[in-house]
Design an enzyme around this catalytic site. Sequence first.
Site, PDB file in Angstrom:
ATOM      1  N   GLU A   1       2.306  -9.159 -29.765  1.00 52.50           N
ATOM      2  CA  GLU A   1       0.991  -8.519 -29.882  1.00 52.50           C
ATOM      3  C   GLU A   1       0.671  -8.191 -31.338  1.00 52.50           C
ATOM      4  O   GLU A   1       1.517  -7.667 -32.074  1.00 52.50           O
ATOM      5  CB  GLU A   1       0.989  -7.237 -29.048  1.00 52.50           C
TER       6      GLU A   1
ATOM      7  N   LYS B   1      -7.623  -8.583 -24.228  1.00 54.80           N
ATOM      8  CA  LYS B   1      -6.963  -7.579 -23.384  1.00 54.80           C
ATOM      9  C   LYS B   1      -7.974  -6.858 -22.503  1.00 54.80           C
ATOM     10  O   LYS B   1      -9.007  -6.382 -22.979  1.00 54.80           O
ATOM     11  CB  LYS B   1      -6.225  -6.578 -24.279  1.00 54.80           C
TER      12      LYS B   1
ATOM     13  N   CYS C   1       0.550  -5.867 -24.362  1.00 52.66           N
ATOM     14  CA  CYS C   1       1.004  -4.489 -24.453  1.00 52.66           C
ATOM     15  C   CYS C   1       1.382  -3.959 -23.071  1.00 52.66           C
ATOM     16  O   CYS C   1       2.191  -4.555 -22.371  1.00 52.66           O
ATOM     17  CB  CYS C   1      -0.067  -3.634 -25.123  1.00 52.66           C
TER      18      CYS C   1
END
Length: 535
Positions: free
Chosen positions: A298, A360, A411
């Site tokens: 990430e 995301k 994440c």
Amino acid sequence: MYGGNGSSVEDIETPKRSHADTSMWPCTSISKDVARKSAAAALSGLMLFAAFPPLEYSFLAWIALIPLFWAITESAPGEAFACGFIAGASFWLPSIFWLTRVTFIGWFGISLYCALYTAFFSMAAAWFFMLRSRRPGDASGGLSVLLGFPALWVALEYARAHLMTGFPWNQLGISQHGNLALIQCADLGGVYAVSFLVAMGNTAALMLLGESRRLALRPMVPILCFILLLAAALIYGRHRIAVMGPNGCSMQIVSVQPNVPQQLKWSQDWAAEIYERLRHSSDEACRRRKPDLLVWPETALPDFLQSSAQSREVVEQVRSHGAPLLAGSMHFEEMPGKTNYYNSSFLFLPGRDAPLVYAKRHLVPFGEYVPLGNLFPFLRSIAGVYEDFVPGHEVVVFDLSGCGKFSALICFEDIFPYLARDCVRAGARLLVNQTNDAWFDPLRASRQHMTHCVFRCVENRVACLRSANTGLTCHIDRRGKVGASIPPVQAKPEDPRVMFAEVAFAPDDMPLTFYTRRGDLIALACLAFSLSLFA
């Protein structure tokens, strides 16, 4: 001298109080009772803490709730609420202490918020037990407690996973991540099925210790019911492992772990070092063994890939080896009157100039955006977040030239079961979790984080490759077994490392699991039961 009834006052003996006679001092007796129950509740919380990483004495989860259960079955609902809050605080405060590396206030607030769920469970369970124990001779009351306590627990775990954007962290079933045979039932009911079993084991043990007599139930009945259900889960789990079926195609995937400390990650002085770590590690890995996919974690690139000449140069140099590259970077989109910022994954395929992009979908509050930050600017100052990221809205399935399809989870997205389910339902047969756990304690937080990903694999029968900056880089197979791994590192800037993993995709024609198709039916049934209680 005479009293009004004709008796002499001198004739009436005044009782003498002994200092040892606590019956004459009810406050002393009450305070001791409160102290005992508070200590029992705190013991439950500490035993739960020990069942999860970093200690991982998973067997304690099967008995950790017994002291709390004992306290609440002897308490009125209000008193039980206090006991539950003490138990919850004793569990959460040490469990997520790693959050203090980012925010002390946030650690304290989240811990107490999560403790409220244990408090509400205790209050409802005490009331439920009180109602059932008032029906002498009704053995069904004992069985309803045996099933009702676990249902209440699971219902509140489900509520915690969805309310206030959701915090499905360290659910009771997560403690059993290493028990492969037991956790296979997650493909039916998710992690909640395992939580139900563990909570039921605690309830059965409590009833065996004497509470079943108050419910006109023979002491061995709850234990027998629990053993039968546990045996069924273990038999099912061994069967599922044995008949897992063939995998789809296998790929050689290389994951680069840059090991960049968080305090240096966005430093302009360290940008050149970060580029060199990514480039050198990728070049060495490709020279040793050309991978089918190269993965960076990430936000591996220290700026915006779209507008950074340095980032594009590093990416093009690595792409020259001919391997697909999945890179984490920030991403922006110009809109009328504003700019949207995203936390994204970019897939660069050989022979294709424009990358495929996934943004995301589930952002971290007070980390990637500030709820009500525009209305209350002081919240941004407290959180240190002055620009909000925008969530993506699309499930993206990457296709590696017919060899396999996968989706990225960025994440903490892998702790949310619905996100993984969406990806698999859309056609993904492998999950890739790109994360940066350098924000937190790399030993405790990253280990806790990884244990949740184990359940996403079992629930959907797909493998996962985790690529971390300083966290736990590893490969988890379709059974939930952790294979190749790079252990987390401490905060000092250690050398980057590389992991080679032979990763098997699930077959394209794989039948979807019951959980993938139907979702949290077990948890919803528990929630419906609990709402009917409150109604």
